[in-house]
Motif scaffolding. Structure first.
Motif, PDB file in Angstrom:
ATOM      1  N   GLY A  58      41.887  28.182  40.949  1.00 41.32           N
ATOM      2  CA  GLY A  58      41.708  28.897  39.692  1.00 41.32           C
ATOM      3  C   GLY A  58      40.299  28.848  39.149  1.00 41.32           C
ATOM      4  O   GLY A  58      40.098  29.043  37.944  1.00 41.32           O
ATOM      5  N   ASP A  59      39.316  28.623  40.027  1.00 44.20           N
ATOM      6  CA  ASP A  59      37.930  28.512  39.579  1.00 44.20           C
ATOM      7  C   ASP A  59      37.200  29.849  39.556  1.00 44.20           C
ATOM      8  O   ASP A  59      36.057  29.915  39.107  1.00 44.20           O
ATOM      9  N   ILE A  60      37.816  30.911  40.050  1.00 44.80           N
ATOM     10  CA  ILE A  60      37.174  32.231  40.085  1.00 44.80           C
ATOM     11  C   ILE A  60      37.744  33.076  38.950  1.00 44.80           C
ATOM     12  O   ILE A  60      38.899  33.496  38.987  1.00 44.80           O
ATOM     13  N   ASN A  61      36.926  33.307  37.931  1.00 45.36           N
ATOM     14  CA  ASN A  61      37.382  34.080  36.772  1.00 45.36           C
ATOM     15  C   ASN A  61      36.496  35.274  36.436  1.00 45.36           C
ATOM     16  O   ASN A  61      36.990  36.303  35.980  1.00 45.36           O
ATOM     17  N   TRP A  62      35.176  35.126  36.637  1.00 41.07           N
ATOM     18  CA  TRP A  62      34.265  36.184  36.227  1.00 41.07           C
ATOM     19  C   TRP A  62      33.422  36.731  37.370  1.00 41.07           C
ATOM     20  O   TRP A  62      33.256  37.937  37.483  1.00 41.07           O
ATOM     21  N   LEU A  63      32.886  35.861  38.208  1.00 45.05           N
ATOM     22  CA  LEU A  63      32.038  36.298  39.307  1.00 45.05           C
ATOM     23  C   LEU A  63      32.562  35.738  40.623  1.00 45.05           C
ATOM     24  O   LEU A  63      33.052  34.607  40.674  1.00 45.05           O
ATOM     25  N   PRO A  64      32.470  36.532  41.719  1.00 46.22           N
ATOM     26  CA  PRO A  64      32.911  36.009  43.029  1.00 46.22           C
ATOM     27  C   PRO A  64      31.975  34.922  43.524  1.00 46.22           C
ATOM     28  O   PRO A  64      30.768  34.954  43.282  1.00 46.22           O
ATOM     29  N   ARG A  65      32.523  33.945  44.215  1.00 44.32           N
ATOM     30  CA  ARG A  65      31.738  32.829  44.748  1.00 44.32           C
ATOM     31  C   ARG A  65      32.187  32.580  46.194  1.00 44.32           C
ATOM     32  O   ARG A  65      33.377  32.584  46.488  1.00 44.32           O
ATOM     33  N   GLY A  66      31.220  32.373  47.058  1.00 45.66           N
ATOM     34  CA  GLY A  66      31.543  32.179  48.472  1.00 45.66           C
ATOM     35  C   GLY A  66      32.143  33.432  49.078  1.00 45.66           C
ATOM     36  O   GLY A  66      33.199  33.374  49.723  1.00 45.66           O
ATOM     37  N   ILE A  67      31.470  34.548  48.897  1.00 43.77           N
ATOM     38  CA  ILE A  67      32.019  35.853  49.317  1.00 43.77           C
ATOM     39  C   ILE A  67      32.236  35.900  50.832  1.00 43.77           C
ATOM     40  O   ILE A  67      31.376  35.507  51.610  1.00 43.77           O
ATOM     41  N   HIS A  68      33.390  36.383  51.228  1.00 43.22           N
ATOM     42  CA  HIS A  68      33.722  36.599  52.637  1.00 43.22           C
ATOM     43  C   HIS A  68      34.797  37.675  52.715  1.00 43.22           C
ATOM     44  O   HIS A  68      35.419  38.045  51.720  1.00 43.22           O
ATOM     45  N   TRP A  69      35.004  38.200  53.940  1.00 43.70           N
ATOM     46  CA  TRP A  69      35.962  39.299  54.136  1.00 43.70           C
ATOM     47  C   TRP A  69      37.082  38.902  55.097  1.00 43.70           C
ATOM     48  O   TRP A  69      37.792  39.773  55.609  1.00 43.70           O
ATOM     49  N   GLU A  70      37.237  37.621  55.334  1.00 40.18           N
ATOM     50  CA  GLU A  70      38.243  37.167  56.293  1.00 40.18           C
ATOM     51  C   GLU A  70      39.661  37.485  55.830  1.00 40.18           C
ATOM     52  O   GLU A  70      40.556  37.705  56.649  1.00 40.18           O
ATOM     53  N   ASN A  71      39.880  37.488  54.520  1.00 34.37           N
ATOM     54  CA  ASN A  71      41.231  37.794  54.012  1.00 34.37           C
ATOM     55  C   ASN A  71      41.678  39.175  54.438  1.00 34.37           C
ATOM     56  O   ASN A  71      42.813  39.377  54.886  1.00 34.37           O
TER      57      ASN A  71
END
Length: 310
Positions: A58-71
């Motif tokens: 639940g640490d992502i609320n406003w800006l993406p962090r550690g961006i990746h496309w694996e999902n």
């Protein structure tokens, strides 16, 4: 004289403090309202592309962090996803075309006084908005018609929609009757009037009906749950719905038995339950969101003209 005119006009063009306060309040209100509407979609997107452990915490609320496309790579690699996507696109396209066509024709015919039993058939269709046989009779009916485990169960029951027909009928009644009368005086029949005179003028209301039908077809998954047991006919929404519900159990199963080789297990190995839910939700929502802006101007105009008889 000019000075007097300027002195008389200038005060009328100035805004009072009350008007300025109202404008400021109005702008602030709609900015906040727009933010409330947009933020849930933004939240889904940034969590689907951020670090999975941070997203799960639940640490992502406003800006993406550690961006990746694996999902997204993992979700699009699921077995059966391409077939389910094809089923959803096919039912949306075919169902929308048939629903729009039926709504246009029936809405037009119910404005023709020479139609046999016009009032009876119109009331017969409208009354179905208020009375429903229920789930079990509906299932029995579809089974007797051999529509269970059949692609056409997605399309045929949704062709005739009373609300859409009412919208089209009201829109057609706003078209001047003199156009039809002039065509009939030149020898045009009912079908000719429909195809060449009325139908080309229906684009705003038909775009509205098309949006209603496309959104309904794309988002529907209960008909798959009720009528389908053949996995080859699962819709994309139903397939992703099952993955959302199974996200936690999939992640736990992978921890207990790593390296089983299952496609679904491989997804859970790389992803967390939260990342699965976020990514799947984005995949379901985004396609229809991209379609809506192209029809928005027709949608607004069609709703106004189809709701009020001019």
């Amino acid at each position: 004289m000019a000075k007097k005119i300027k002195q008389g006009v200038a005060p009328a063009m100035r805004r009072t403090r009350g008007e300025e306060a109202y404008n400021v309040f109005n702008i602030c209100f709609f900015v906040i309202f727009a933010f409330i509407c947009v933020y849930p979609f933004y939240y889904l997107i940034i969590n689907s592309i951020s670090d999975n452990s941070m997203s799960s915490a639940g640490d992502i609320n406003w800006l993406p962090r550690g961006i990746h496309w694996e999902n997204y790579k993992a979700v699009f690699g699921l077995e059966g996803l391409s077939t389910a996507a094809f089923i959803s696109v096919a039912r949306t396209v075919i169902g929308t075309v048939l629903t729009v066509g039926a709504s246009a024709f029936l809405g037009f015919m119910f404005t023709q006084e020479k139609m046999w039993g016009r009032k009876f058939w119109y009331r017969f269709i409208v009354i179905t908005m208020y009375f429903n046989a229920g789930l079990i009779p509906m299932f029995i009916t579809m089974k007797n018609l051999h529509l269970t485990n059949n692609f056409w169960v997605y399309v045929l029951p949704a062709i005739v929609q009373p609300f859409n027909i009412i919208l089209v009928k009201t829109f057609v009644e706003s078209i001047p009757k003199s156009l039809q009368e002039a065509a009939e005086m030149d020898g045009a029949g009912t079908l000719t009037v429909f195809w060449k005179i009325v139908l080309p003028m229906m684009s705003p209301i038909l775009a509205t009906v098309g949006i209603f039908s496309a959104v309904g077809q794309w988002n529907s998954f209960q008909d798959t749950l009720i009528y389908m047991t053949d996995s080859k006919l699962y819709s994309l929404q139903y397939l992703l719905y099952t993955y959302i519900n199974q996200a936690s159990s999939l992640a736990s199963a992978v921890k207990a038995s790593a390296g089983t080789g299952l496609n679904v297990a491989a997804l859970a190995t790389a992803q967390t339950p939260t990342s699965i839910r976020m990514t799947v939700s984005v995949i379901v929502v985004l396609p229809i969101m991209f379609v809506y802006p192209f029809f928005q101007r027709f949608f607004v105009k069609g709703m106004m003209l189809g709701a009020v008889k001019g």
